[in-house]
Design a protein around this motif. Structure first.
Motif, mmCIF file in Angstrom:
data_model
loop_
_atom_site.group_PDB
_atom_site.id
_atom_site.type_symbol
_atom_site.label_atom_id
_atom_site.label_comp_id
_atom_site.label_asym_id
_atom_site.label_seq_id
_atom_site.Cartn_x
_atom_site.Cartn_y
_atom_site.Cartn_z
ATOM 1 N N ASP A 1 -43.831 123.807 -38.990
ATOM 2 C CA ASP A 1 -44.106 123.345 -40.355
ATOM 3 C C ASP A 1 -42.919 123.543 -41.296
ATOM 4 O O ASP A 1 -42.994 123.158 -42.475
ATOM 5 C CB ASP A 1 -45.336 124.066 -40.926
ATOM 6 N N GLY A 2 -41.854 124.178 -40.827
ATOM 7 C CA GLY A 2 -40.684 124.385 -41.667
ATOM 8 C C GLY A 2 -40.783 125.566 -42.608
ATOM 9 O O GLY A 2 -39.905 125.754 -43.471
ATOM 10 N N ILE A 3 -41.841 126.369 -42.498
ATOM 11 C CA ILE A 3 -41.967 127.557 -43.343
ATOM 12 C C ILE A 3 -40.880 128.571 -42.981
ATOM 13 O O ILE A 3 -40.306 129.233 -43.850
ATOM 14 C CB ILE A 3 -43.369 128.170 -43.193
ATOM 15 N N ILE A 4 -40.614 128.686 -41.694
ATOM 16 C CA ILE A 4 -39.494 129.500 -41.234
ATOM 17 C C ILE A 4 -38.292 128.584 -41.071
ATOM 18 O O ILE A 4 -38.343 127.589 -40.350
ATOM 19 C CB ILE A 4 -39.837 130.191 -39.900
ATOM 20 N N ASN A 5 -37.210 128.909 -41.761
ATOM 21 C CA ASN A 5 -36.038 128.043 -41.770
ATOM 22 C C ASN A 5 -34.791 128.840 -41.396
ATOM 23 O O ASN A 5 -34.876 130.004 -40.984
ATOM 24 C CB ASN A 5 -35.879 127.380 -43.144
ATOM 25 N N ASP A 6 -33.634 128.215 -41.569
ATOM 26 C CA ASP A 6 -32.373 128.866 -41.197
ATOM 27 C C ASP A 6 -32.097 130.122 -42.014
ATOM 28 O O ASP A 6 -31.401 131.030 -41.546
ATOM 29 C CB ASP A 6 -31.205 127.888 -41.368
ATOM 30 N N GLU A 7 -32.657 130.198 -43.213
ATOM 31 C CA GLU A 7 -32.389 131.341 -44.091
ATOM 32 C C GLU A 7 -33.176 132.585 -43.690
ATOM 33 O O GLU A 7 -32.697 133.705 -43.849
ATOM 34 C CB GLU A 7 -32.707 130.965 -45.542
ATOM 35 N N ASN A 8 -34.394 132.410 -43.199
ATOM 36 C CA ASN A 8 -35.241 133.583 -42.921
ATOM 37 C C ASN A 8 -35.597 133.753 -41.443
ATOM 38 O O ASN A 8 -36.344 134.658 -41.095
ATOM 39 C CB ASN A 8 -36.532 133.518 -43.748
ATOM 40 N N ILE A 9 -35.062 132.918 -40.556
ATOM 41 C CA ILE A 9 -35.487 132.997 -39.153
ATOM 42 C C ILE A 9 -35.034 134.305 -38.496
ATOM 43 O O ILE A 9 -35.744 134.854 -37.646
ATOM 44 C CB ILE A 9 -34.959 131.779 -38.360
ATOM 45 N N ALA A 10 -33.877 134.836 -38.897
ATOM 46 C CA ALA A 10 -33.412 136.093 -38.310
ATOM 47 C C ALA A 10 -34.342 137.244 -38.690
ATOM 48 O O ALA A 10 -34.720 138.068 -37.850
ATOM 49 C CB ALA A 10 -31.987 136.388 -38.766
ATOM 50 N N GLU B 1 -43.735 138.453 -48.212
ATOM 51 C CA GLU B 1 -42.530 138.743 -49.004
ATOM 52 C C GLU B 1 -41.337 137.916 -48.509
ATOM 53 O O GLU B 1 -40.490 137.506 -49.319
ATOM 54 C CB GLU B 1 -42.199 140.228 -48.889
ATOM 55 N N THR B 2 -41.275 137.630 -47.240
ATOM 56 C CA THR B 2 -40.123 136.935 -46.667
ATOM 57 C C THR B 2 -40.102 135.455 -47.047
ATOM 58 O O THR B 2 -39.046 134.879 -47.334
ATOM 59 C CB THR B 2 -40.105 137.079 -45.143
ATOM 60 N N ILE B 3 -41.285 134.812 -47.051
ATOM 61 C CA ILE B 3 -41.331 133.361 -47.252
ATOM 62 C C ILE B 3 -41.536 132.978 -48.717
ATOM 63 O O ILE B 3 -41.495 131.786 -49.050
ATOM 64 C CB ILE B 3 -42.440 132.726 -46.392
ATOM 65 N N GLN B 4 -41.756 133.959 -49.606
ATOM 66 C CA GLN B 4 -41.944 133.629 -51.021
ATOM 67 C C GLN B 4 -40.610 133.244 -51.662
ATOM 68 O O GLN B 4 -39.570 133.756 -51.321
ATOM 69 C CB GLN B 4 -42.587 134.800 -51.750
#
Length: 353
Positions: free
Chosen positions: A309-318, A350-353
């Motif tokens: 769904d794109g909620i996890i992206n390149d910025e937060n995947i790690a 907290e990570t995806i907000q």
């Protein structure tokens, strides 16, 4: 009269004891307690599905061609051990199989002592001149989960592979080839076992269900496959655990157990609501999840859904990858499921907000 009665009792007892230890009865008991993974393990190379490259090479060895040391690696449940055993059973007659084949699980005994005491002792005995002209004069050692062996044990095994190559061939089996030392890998012909396609798994599971009288629809088999995450052995074990329910008429229990930890609707709801939920709502959500899902499978499916769904992206995947790995390890180590899920969902918010 009393003496005759005692004799009769002794004769009856002896007869009963003889019946209890009859070989046929013991064999029947063994056949009744076989797990489905053993009962339906491929018996010949023709039964191995979707691993054409290694099957072609092994069939050539059956016809007398040279047999190198082999390294089978790839995901669990793709047929690595079954292929090795099927080849050995076809190569050697049953009467000499145990003299020619040593099958060890390296994760149980992974130290250097197993190499020195078992592997080396088995390799020392010569059964013939060996060589590529006659594969039947070789011994074969199957080492499963060899990536669990210590580096010292692998180094010792490398020397054994070199010293006894005239009489012995090794079939090494592992999930992660990167955990083996380069000298061991370089001495083997490597074959990567590919994940089985969905249609192959459905066909194999369908065959088992029909043989066991446990009817299932294609949709239900797909749910089992999703839970097993491509591991056919795990899927077969799941089928066996579900077999009493599959044979019953209780549709509610059937749906509940088949859905298990793959409740797509619940996962979709979590993805939609987690960014805007407060702490009380997340606590209630956690209690609801633990009632119907197992923790590790739920976390993995939720992670995959958020990727899709794109909620996890390149910025937060790690950050998310580390969070998933940490929570999975805690749960598998026996930590409290509800507390770990709560920690996971709160950190996720907290990570995806």
């Amino acid at each position: 009269m009393a003496g005759e009665a005692a004799v009769n009792r002794n004769q009856i007892r002896g007869s009963l004891l003889q019946q209890m230890v009859e070989p046929m009865d013991i064999d029947n008991k063994k056949s009744r307690v076989l797990t489905w993974t053993e009962k339906y393990r491929p018996k010949t190379l023709d039964d191995i599905a979707h691993q054409d490259e290694v099957v072609t090479m092994l069939k050539g060895a059956l016809q007398g061609r040279d047999l190198p040391h082999l390294l089978f690696y790839g995901p669990p449940g793709t047929g690595k051990t079954s292929t090795a055993l099927a080849f050995c059973h076809q190569l050697f007659p049953k009467s000499i199989f145990h003299d020619r084949v040593l099958d060890l699980n390296a994760s149980d005994e992974r130290g250097i002592s197993v190499v020195r005491q078992k592997v080396q002792a088995f390799s020392k005995t010569s059964l013939g001149s060996g060589g590529k002209e006659d594969v039947l004069k070789l011994k074969i050692i199957i080492l499963d989960e060899v990536d669990a062996m210590t580096r010292e044990a692998q180094s010792a095994m490398r020397r054994v592979i070199e010293d006894y190559s005239k009489t012995t061939r090794f079939i090494l089996i592992c999930n992660y080839v990167s955990r083996l030392i380069p000298p061991v890998v370089s001495r083997c012909a490597k074959f990567r076992f590919k994940s089985l396609p969905a249609e192959v798994q459905v066909q194999r599971l369908r065959t088992i269900c029909d043989a066991e009288g446990a009817p299932m629809t294609d949709e239900e088999l797909k749910q089992v496959m999703e839970y097993a995450e491509g591991d056919l052995r795990r899927a077969v074990c799941t089928l066996q655990s579900l077999s009493p329910i599959l044979k019953s008429d209780n549709q509610d229990a059937r749906n509940c157990y088949l859905r298990g930890s793959s409740d797509s609707q619940l996962i979709s709801t979590v993805c939609e609501t987690i960014p805007v939920s407060d702490v009380k709502e997340i606590i209630a959500m956690t209690k609801n999840i633990t009632k119907s899902c197992t923790g590790v499978a739920f976390i993995r499916r939720l992670f995959q859904k958020m990727l899709d769904d794109g909620i996890i992206n390149d910025e937060n995947i790690a950050v998310m990858g580390k969070l998933v790995a940490t929570c999975e390890k805690r749960i598998l180590d026996g930590c409290d499921l509800e507390n770990n899920l709560l920690d996971f969902l709160l950190t996720l918010r907290e990570t995806i907000q």
